[in-house]
Design a protein around this motif. Structure first.
Motif, PDB file in Angstrom:
ATOM      1  N   ASP A 821       0.866  -1.181   0.000  1.00 50.78           N
ATOM      2  CA  ASP A 821       0.000   0.000   0.000  1.00 50.78           C
ATOM      3  C   ASP A 821       0.904   1.234   0.000  1.00 50.78           C
ATOM      4  O   ASP A 821       1.621   1.510   0.968  1.00 50.78           O
ATOM      5  CB  ASP A 821      -0.905  -0.003   1.240  1.00 50.78           C
ATOM      6  N   LEU A 822       0.893   1.946  -1.097  1.00 50.12           N
ATOM      7  CA  LEU A 822       1.815   3.092  -1.259  1.00 50.12           C
ATOM      8  C   LEU A 822       1.033   4.395  -1.321  1.00 50.12           C
ATOM      9  O   LEU A 822      -0.074   4.445  -1.891  1.00 50.12           O
ATOM     10  CB  LEU A 822       2.646   2.934  -2.528  1.00 50.12           C
ATOM     11  N   THR A 823       1.631   5.366  -0.724  1.00 48.71           N
ATOM     12  CA  THR A 823       1.113   6.725  -0.862  1.00 48.71           C
ATOM     13  C   THR A 823       1.850   7.384  -2.018  1.00 48.71           C
ATOM     14  O   THR A 823       3.013   7.068  -2.302  1.00 48.71           O
ATOM     15  CB  THR A 823       1.338   7.513   0.440  1.00 48.71           C
ATOM     16  N   LYS A 824       1.193   8.340  -2.664  1.00 50.22           N
ATOM     17  CA  LYS A 824       1.833   9.025  -3.790  1.00 50.22           C
ATOM     18  C   LYS A 824       3.200   9.585  -3.353  1.00 50.22           C
ATOM     19  O   LYS A 824       3.342  10.150  -2.278  1.00 50.22           O
ATOM     20  CB  LYS A 824       0.932  10.170  -4.277  1.00 50.22           C
ATOM     21  N   ASP A 825       4.174   9.319  -4.174  1.00 49.13           N
ATOM     22  CA  ASP A 825       5.565   9.769  -3.982  1.00 49.13           C
ATOM     23  C   ASP A 825       6.349   8.898  -3.012  1.00 49.13           C
ATOM     24  O   ASP A 825       7.500   9.209  -2.690  1.00 49.13           O
ATOM     25  CB  ASP A 825       5.646  11.236  -3.519  1.00 49.13           C
ATOM     26  N   VAL A 868       9.292   5.915  -7.570  1.00 50.37           N
ATOM     27  CA  VAL A 868       8.403   6.847  -6.878  1.00 50.37           C
ATOM     28  C   VAL A 868       6.983   6.529  -7.310  1.00 50.37           C
ATOM     29  O   VAL A 868       6.665   6.511  -8.502  1.00 50.37           O
ATOM     30  CB  VAL A 868       8.750   8.302  -7.211  1.00 50.37           C
ATOM     31  N   ALA A 869       6.135   6.199  -6.318  1.00 56.07           N
ATOM     32  CA  ALA A 869       4.742   5.872  -6.632  1.00 56.07           C
ATOM     33  C   ALA A 869       4.075   7.051  -7.274  1.00 56.07           C
ATOM     34  O   ALA A 869       4.079   8.152  -6.709  1.00 56.07           O
ATOM     35  CB  ALA A 869       4.000   5.453  -5.369  1.00 56.07           C
ATOM     36  N   PRO A 870       3.459   6.862  -8.460  1.00 57.72           N
ATOM     37  CA  PRO A 870       2.806   7.981  -9.137  1.00 57.72           C
ATOM     38  C   PRO A 870       1.481   8.364  -8.514  1.00 57.72           C
ATOM     39  O   PRO A 870       0.968   9.447  -8.749  1.00 57.72           O
ATOM     40  CB  PRO A 870       2.631   7.465 -10.555  1.00 57.72           C
ATOM     41  N   ALA A 871       0.861   7.439  -7.776  1.00 59.37           N
ATOM     42  CA  ALA A 871      -0.440   7.739  -7.178  1.00 59.37           C
ATOM     43  C   ALA A 871      -0.620   6.867  -5.956  1.00 59.37           C
ATOM     44  O   ALA A 871      -0.008   5.820  -5.804  1.00 59.37           O
ATOM     45  CB  ALA A 871      -1.551   7.470  -8.178  1.00 59.37           C
ATOM     46  N   THR A 872      -1.408   7.397  -5.027  1.00 59.98           N
ATOM     47  CA  THR A 872      -1.752   6.580  -3.855  1.00 59.98           C
ATOM     48  C   THR A 872      -2.669   5.447  -4.307  1.00 59.98           C
ATOM     49  O   THR A 872      -3.732   5.659  -4.875  1.00 59.98           O
ATOM     50  CB  THR A 872      -2.445   7.449  -2.792  1.00 59.98           C
ATOM     51  N   LYS A 901       8.221  12.024   1.443  1.00 56.50           N
ATOM     52  CA  LYS A 901       8.728  13.061   2.348  1.00 56.50           C
ATOM     53  C   LYS A 901       7.594  13.724   3.100  1.00 56.50           C
ATOM     54  O   LYS A 901       7.733  14.052   4.280  1.00 56.50           O
ATOM     55  CB  LYS A 901       9.515  14.094   1.559  1.00 56.50           C
ATOM     56  N   THR A 902       6.516  13.883   2.422  1.00 55.91           N
ATOM     57  CA  THR A 902       5.392  14.549   3.097  1.00 55.91           C
ATOM     58  C   THR A 902       4.903  13.688   4.225  1.00 55.91           C
ATOM     59  O   THR A 902       4.534  14.179   5.303  1.00 55.91           O
ATOM     60  CB  THR A 902       4.263  14.787   2.104  1.00 55.91           C
ATOM     61  N   ALA A 903       4.912  12.369   4.039  1.00 52.88           N
ATOM     62  CA  ALA A 903       4.466  11.466   5.101  1.00 52.88           C
ATOM     63  C   ALA A 903       5.480  11.408   6.214  1.00 52.88           C
ATOM     64  O   ALA A 903       5.125  11.309   7.383  1.00 52.88           O
ATOM     65  CB  ALA A 903       4.220  10.068   4.518  1.00 52.88           C
ATOM     66  N   ALA A 904       6.776  11.472   5.875  1.00 54.02           N
ATOM     67  CA  ALA A 904       7.802  11.394   6.923  1.00 54.02           C
ATOM     68  C   ALA A 904       7.753  12.594   7.838  1.00 54.02           C
ATOM     69  O   ALA A 904       8.069  12.505   9.011  1.00 54.02           O
ATOM     70  CB  ALA A 904       9.156  11.263   6.272  1.00 54.02           C
ATOM     71  N   LYS A 905       7.365  13.712   7.273  1.00 52.32           N
ATOM     72  CA  LYS A 905       7.309  14.917   8.103  1.00 52.32           C
ATOM     73  C   LYS A 905       6.115  14.876   9.047  1.00 52.32           C
ATOM     74  O   LYS A 905       6.110  15.552  10.079  1.00 52.32           O
ATOM     75  CB  LYS A 905       7.227  16.159   7.213  1.00 52.32           C
ATOM     76  N   ALA A 906       5.123  14.135   8.707  1.00 52.72           N
ATOM     77  CA  ALA A 906       3.949  14.032   9.589  1.00 52.72           C
ATOM     78  C   ALA A 906       4.216  12.968  10.598  1.00 52.72           C
ATOM     79  O   ALA A 906       3.964  11.793  10.350  1.00 52.72           O
ATOM     80  CB  ALA A 906       2.707  13.740   8.755  1.00 52.72           C
TER      81      ALA A 906
END
Length: 999
Positions: A821-825, A868-872, A901-906
């Motif tokens: 299960d991947l999130t975008k990017d 890099v996942a193109p889409a969630t 990166k956006t997820a890591a920051k959260a």
């Protein structure tokens, strides 16, 4: 011998006259008596052609008890010659005339004396002895039978034959024999022998040419002889007088019938110009309970002309037989048979004679003796016209007659008696009467004398008084319905009498009875013109005429019930009653009989539906549903069907459904129905149509998953179908799919051109998808060409033993995938390492990375540096083989996933990871997890039978596990939680000794 003229004396009784021969009656002309007791005069009697020159034939009779025989005058019964034997020798047991054998122009005679075994030939002109012949041995009863024979040796003189029924042949077998003698010389011409113990020669007859050679032949009876099967039936044989050989043989019917006890020439019985043969069988059983039979045998071909049996009380019929010439004047010779043991009508043992018509075998007359023990009929012969009235007469022997002493015997000379005739009719010959009071019309005549008296009686009752003859008499029949006869007896001045019976008239006072049937018994009719059946019966005079009326109306004309007219009912629907009365032949009229019938002239109505009203069908044999009614009428009876363009089938009983076969060829079909009620009214047409479509739809194209090769576990298969159904057609209705080439199918799905989601089996690997179509009529197409799609399942691939690797990487025979299960990017990394180096020809294990819809985003890679996942979305890392052969060793497989990166920051975001793989029990597992946000305590490994030991925590954010898989063969699941990217490395090693590569 004493003779006494007793003209008209009533010593004999005439009985059992047939109606056709009632004019043959007899009266005594003269009687010749034996000289003393036990003379047995009349034991034998025979005609002799005129010996005294008076122009009237004479006769000879034997008296064996007195050892004598007498030649008597046929004119007056006086004795012409007295012939004597030697005494005590039964001389006179047999007598016969012989054609002139001494050339004096007068017939001669022969007399047998069987007790002393001799026979004497006497001159007919003077009674002198001409020849004396003796038997071959003593005690042979030579002379039991004698016969005169027409010239047998060609010397133009008469010859003679003598029978010895207990004689011996040359081998001393007691066969019996007959000697044929020359009349001229008295010497033996031939000796005929029988068979042992058959009494051959007990009777002899001759004088006729049986074989057509121009010479006289001899018939011999053997009353105890055998037939061709050895049965003791008796027989008669015919022998050539010229050559001495046997010409023919005839046999009786039953054992001990004594067939052949008597034999005589029968004259020409069947008028074929050949002399016939007459044989008696006095012990043959008959249906009457008495014994005796007479048979007439054709001289032309040996066939049986008549076989006549003894009637009641006629025991011994056939003891004697004789030809009578043509007594009744019909052109056929008649014949008679004697029954010396017969009982007369009163039960007295008198003996009797019965005469028969040669033409038909019918009885002509019957005579019985006058006294008990007379043995009347022991001998019989025809005497030519004794009294000059132009009719032949009779001589009958009665050796037991007691006039001159006990059993002195008698010969009766009988002449034809004049008989009056007449007629009587009742009511002018009407066949019926309904009153016992009738009128008799009477006529009479007599050829010999005037009819002087008459009397009348109802048949079976006592006679009325004698009175003057009357032409018309009022008479009352006996009471009670039935056939009635009236008899009139006439008496003429000469003493002749005759009883004349009327034709029967039926007294019928009972009216007929019966039934009337309209339209053959039908309950209903649709026409006022109906047929009638008048079934009347009348046990008396019979049904004569019938008349009809509508109830309450006037009677119609009388008609013959065998040809009844049609009848017109009164107008208006409803119940109708018709009556009939019947008149019988006697005029009695029955009480009326009736029948009712319903008049229904209104037709029924109804409807028809094909296949319950369906619009389409794909079968020719369809079910039609019918609904009809006949309110207030006779009710539904029948129906019939037809194609709209055809002709009707036959009527069949009405039913609410029926099968019908449509014609071939797709298109709209119509069926018509008609309904018939009980009265015969026919409905108008009822119709329905249906489209016959027997052509399956065809597939133009179908697309799977928009062309993507993979089908992922959580996603349905998307099918886009284009199809057509021709014209005329019912239209495409739906489709269904199969993933196993038709072994099983999915459900039918409504047809449309938009993509349709279709469930798929829980399987993996390269699977063919095939499509089947169905139209609205139910026609099903064949399976389409397969579209091959790769189905995947979640789980890390591994190899089980088995050698080469052909596209499947576990025992599930599928393609395995790791679920991500991947999130975008999100950033994914993957690395494969072979350790140790694989032996033999290594094969590459590569990966595809695809999204949940099966779209491939990476294809055929052995390592991923950074993706890099193109889409969630849910992604699948699919492991597959590209070729080569497997060898010993294993793979090190490392996978790392970095959060975007956006997820890591959260920092509040927690990622849950799950990884599944398949492994065999006993394999060695090495697992490593490392990431800054990994919670080592969250790491679990669960196998088929439970959890493994928890991994050991290492440095911060890491966990390791080394273990032998002891939870069985199957799927193992690794779960963990982390707040950042986690690197995962895993290696599997099968138990020692297995040549399997494990990734």
């Amino acid at each position: 011998m004493r003779f006494g003229f007793r003209i008209g004396a009533v010593a004999l009784v005439l009985f059992a006259l047939s109606a056709s021969a009632s004019d043959i009656q007899w009266q005594e002309y003269a009687c010749a008596y034996g000289n003393g007791s036990y003379d047995a005069f009349g034991s034998a009697v025979a005609p002799v052609p005129d010996v005294n020159g008076d122009g009237i034939d004479d006769g000879i009779a034997g008296a064996p008890g007195g050892s004598c025989a007498f030649v008597f005058s046929g004119a007056d019964g006086s004795t012409i010659h007295t012939l004597k034997g030697d005494g005590g020798d039964d001389f006179g047991t047999s007598v016969a005339a012989i054609p002139d054998l001494n050339s004096d122009g007068v017939a001669d005679v022969i007399v047998g004396a069987p007790q002393s075994d001799y026979a004497i030939v006497f001159s007919g002109s003077d009674g002198s002895e001409i020849h004396r012949v003796k038997g071959l041995n003593g005690g042979e009863y030579f002379g039991t039978a004698v016969a005169g024979i027409d010239d047998a040796d060609g010397d133009k003189l008469g010859d003679f034959a003598v029978g010895a029924p207990f004689g011996y042949d040359s081998n001393w077998n007691q066969t019996g024999y007959v000697v044929l003698y020359s009349g001229k010389s008295g010497k033996a011409l031939h000796t005929f022998y029988g068979v042992k113990n058959d009494e051959f020669g007990c009777s002899v007859a001759g004088g006729a040419d049986a074989n057509g050679d121009g010479y006289g032949d001899v018939a011999v009876g053997s009353q105890t002889g055998v037939d061709q099967s050895g049965n003791l039936t008796g027989n008669v044989t015919v022998w050539s007088g010229l050559k001495g050989d046997m010409i023919a043989a005839f046999y009786g019917d039953t054992d001990w019938s004594y067939f052949g006890a008597s034999v005589a020439l029968a004259g020409d019985v069947n008028a074929d110009k050949y002399p016939d043969l007459l044989v008696g069988a006095p012990s043959e059983p008959s249906e009457s309970g008495s014994y005796g039979m007479v048979r007439v045998i054709s001289g032309a071909d040996g066939s049986t002309i008549h076989t006549l049996y003894a009637g009641k009380n006629e025991d011994g019929l056939g003891f004697s037989v004789a030809s009578l010439g043509d007594l009744d004047g019909d052109g056929y010779d008649d014949f008679a048979a004697g029954s010396p043991d017969m009982l007369d009508e009163s039960g007295t043992w008198t003996g009797g004679v019965r005469a028969f018509s040669g033409a038909k075998g019918d009885p002509l007359f019957a005579l019985s003796g006058a006294r008990d023990g007379d043995q009347f009929g022991a001998s019989i012969c025809l005497l030519r016209d004794l009294d000059g009235d132009g009719a032949d007469d009779l001589a009958v022997g009665a050796p037991g007659y007691d006039e001159a002493g006990e059993d002195a015997g008698c010969v009766f000379l009988l002449v034809r008696k004049s008989v009056p005739s007449g007629t009587v009719s009742i009511n002018d010959g009407a066949p019926y009467t309904n009153s016992p009071d009738v009128t008799l019309t009477i006529t009479w005549s007599s050829p010999g004398a005037e009819v002087t008296q008459m009397r009348v009686r109802n048949a079976g009752e006592d006679w009325g008084d004698w009175g003057d003859p009357q032409e018309t008499v009022s008479w009352t029949l006996t009471s009670g319905d039935g056939s009635k006869n009236v008899e009139v007896e006439f008496l003429d001045a000469g003493g002749g009498s005759a009883v004349v019976g009327s034709d029967p008239i039926l007294l019928d006072t009972t009216p007929p009875s019966g039934t009337l049937t309209l339209q053959g018994g039908a309950a209903w009719t649709n026409t006022t013109e109906v047929t009638v059946g008048a079934a009347f019966t009348d046990a008396g005079s019979g049904v004569w005429q019938v008349s009809l009326r509508n109830q309450g109306g006037a009677w119609g004309s009388w008609f013959d019930p065998a040809s009844p007219p049609s009848w017109t009912l009164t107008a208006g629907e409803g119940a109708k009653i018709v009556e009939a009365q019947c008149m019988d032949g006697a005029g009695n009229v029955s009480t009326p009989a009736s029948d009712s019938i319903g008049l229904d002239q209104t037709a029924p109505s109804g409807t028809i539906l094909i296949e319950g009203g369906a619009e389409f069908t794909n079968v020719r044999d369809v079910t039609v549903t019918l609904s009809a009614s006949d309110s207030d009428g006779s009710g539904l009876a029948s129906m019939r069907l037809k194609l709209a363009t055809g002709i009707f089938d036959a009527w069949v009983p009405y039913a609410t459904s029926a099968l019908f076969t449509l014609p071939s060829g797709d298109g709209v079909k119509g069926i018509d129905a008609q309904f018939l009620d009980v009265a015969g009214n026919v409905s108008s047409l009822a119709s329905d149509t249906i489209l016959l479509d027997r052509t399956a739809p065809t597939l133009t194209s179908f697309t799977v998953n928009g062309g993507n090769q993979y089908v992922l576990p959580s996603e349905p298969v998307l099918l886009q179908i284009v199809a057509s159904d021709g014209s005329p057609s019912s239209g495409v209705a739906g489709f269904r799919t199969t993933f196993d080439n038709g072994a099983t199918y999915g459900p039918w799905t409504a047809y449309g051109t938009d993509p349709v989601a279709t469930d798929h089996p829980a399987t993996g690997g390269l699977i063919p998808i095939r499509v089947m179509l169905r139209d609205n009529a139910g026609n099903v197409s064949g399976l389409s060409t397969a579209q091959n799609v790769l189905f995947i399942e979640v789980g890390l691939p591994h190899l089980l033993s088995g050698g080469s690797f052909t596209g499947t990487m576990d025992d599930g025979n599928d393609i395995d995938a790791l679920t991500l299960d991947l999130t975008k990017d999100d950033l994914v990394g993957m690395k494969l390492k072979k350790s140790p180096a694989l032996a033999g020809a290594a094969f590459p294990l590569v990966f595809d990375l695809c999204r949940s819809n099966g779209e491939r985003v990476l294809t055929g890679v052995a390592s991923i540096a950074a993706f890099v996942a193109p889409a969630t979305d849910r992604y699948y890392l699919v492991a597959r083989q590209e070729g080569g052969a497997a060898g010993p060793g294993y793979y090190n497989f490392k996978l790392s996933v970095k959060m975007a990166k956006t997820a890591a920051k959260a920092k509040a975001v927690v990622t849950t990871g799950e990884f599944t793989f398949e492994a065999a029990a006993g394999s060695s597992l090495k697992l490593g997890l490392k990431g800054p946000g990994l919670d080592p305590a969250s790491v679990t490994v669960v196998g088929p039978d439970g959890a493994l030991a928890a991994p050991a925590a290492g440095k911060t954010g890491s966990a390791k596990l080394a273990a032998v898989l002891d939870k069985g063969t199957g799927v193992y699941t690794i779960t963990f939680t982390a707040t950042g990217p986690v690197k995962l490395s895993l290696s599997l090693k099968l138990p020692k000794g297995t040549a399997v590569v494990e990734p």
